[in-house]
Design a protein around this motif. Structure first.
Motif, short mmCIF file in Angstrom:
data_model
loop_
_atom_site.label_atom_id
_atom_site.label_comp_id
_atom_site.label_asym_id
_atom_site.label_seq_id
_atom_site.Cartn_x
_atom_site.Cartn_y
_atom_site.Cartn_z
N GLN A 73 38.50 50.99 40.67
CA GLN A 73 37.52 49.88 40.19
C GLN A 73 37.45 48.64 41.57
O GLN A 73 36.85 47.80 40.91
N THR A 101 29.65 39.93 28.09
CA THR A 101 29.02 41.32 26.85
C THR A 101 29.18 42.40 27.67
O THR A 101 29.56 43.57 27.07
N ARG A 102 28.93 42.52 29.00
CA ARG A 102 28.63 43.75 29.73
C ARG A 102 30.15 44.34 30.00
O ARG A 102 30.05 45.66 30.39
N THR A 104 33.46 46.37 30.09
CA THR A 104 34.28 47.14 29.38
C THR A 104 35.70 47.11 29.37
O THR A 104 36.33 47.58 28.48
N ASP A 105 36.29 46.39 30.54
CA ASP A 105 37.69 46.16 30.32
C ASP A 105 38.11 45.06 29.73
O ASP A 105 37.64 43.93 29.64
N LYS A 106 38.93 45.21 28.45
CA LYS A 106 39.24 44.19 27.64
C LYS A 106 39.93 43.02 28.41
O LYS A 106 39.65 41.91 27.94
N GLN A 109 37.20 41.10 29.79
CA GLN A 109 36.35 40.34 28.60
C GLN A 109 37.21 38.99 28.09
O GLN A 109 36.62 38.10 27.94
#
Length: 248
Positions: A73, A101-102, A104-106, A109
């Motif tokens: 990544q 919002t987009r 995907t990794d906590k 976020q």
């Protein structure tokens, strides 16, 4: 697919079987279901005894990373960091909400949410450091079950060999069965030592390396979030991106 893992495992097994065949050994002599059950089931039981069930299951799920590691990544994260920096500089931190919002990794976020919520940079750093430490601990515990298996399996292999020899001693009255019985007994040792050094230890070390790489990425992201929350110059962010990409 990680072909290095596939080829490495194939070479390890080939070396074992080819060397056995060169000395005149037969493949069938290494196939002993009873010895395999003693070593594998016994090792699994010992590891489960020392571990919590969630940790054991996490380690089992992580096994797939050896052959199908998590996707790289770094390039995507580098692009995201540049976009975050430009958006924050142009429109402010609140404009990063769509990116949060987009994500995907906590961890990403959480970092974006803390910035958007206006958490002080020092507090943000502390919270994210705690998040990284918790992630590293749980993942390393999962990887460590394979190291534990490598420690137990040789000893359990010896136990299997002793059990086999007990059966041999019970058949001393039949000399024709002694040689084959002793060979079967020592296959347990081969399984125990072989699994430990050709599979369990390499798997554990590879999983730890994968976890360490992820932790480094999170540490760089932590500094990025701190820099953005502090309003640092974009040049600082560029240096973070360079550090991330230098690991390719």
């Amino acid at each position: 697919m990680d072909w290095a893992s596939v080829i490495g495992l194939a070479l390890a097994l080939a070396g074992l079987f080819v060397g056995h065949a060169i000395d005149g050994g037969k493949f069938a002599s290494l196939v002993q279901p009873a010895a395999f059950a003693i070593v594998v089931i016994g090792t699994a039981g010992a590891v489960l005894l020392q571990s919590e069930v969630p940790t054991f299951m996490r380690g089992m799920r992580m096994l797939r990373w050896v052959f199908q590691p998590p996707p790289n990544q770094r390039q995507k994260l580098a692009r995201d960091i540049v976009n975050w920096s430009q958006t924050a500089r142009r429109d402010g931190l609140l404009a990063l909400e769509p990116a949060m919002t987009r994500a995907t990794d906590k961890f990403v976020q959480k970092g974006l949410r803390l910035m958007i919520d206006g958490i002080q940079p020092d507090k943000l750093r502390s919270l994210l450091e705690t998040e990284i430490n918790a992630y590293e601990f749980s993942q390393r515990q999962g990887a460590r079950i394979w190291e534990s298996a490598a420690g137990y399996s040789p000893t359990i292999g010896i136990i299997g060999a002793v059990l086999g020899l007990i059966h041999v001693m019970e058949n001393l009255s039949d000399p024709a069965r002694l040689g084959a019985g002793i060979a079967v007994a020592f296959v347990s040792t081969v399984y125990g030592v072989g699994l430990a050094n050709l599979f369990f230890y390499p798997v554990g070390n590879k999983l730890k390396a994968i976890v360490a790489e992820k932790v480094v990425q999170y540490e760089i992201l932590l500094e990025v979030f701190f820099d953005l929350a502090s309003g640092d110059h974009s040049r600082v962010i560029d240096e973070r991106v360079a550090s991330l990409l230098s690991r390719d």
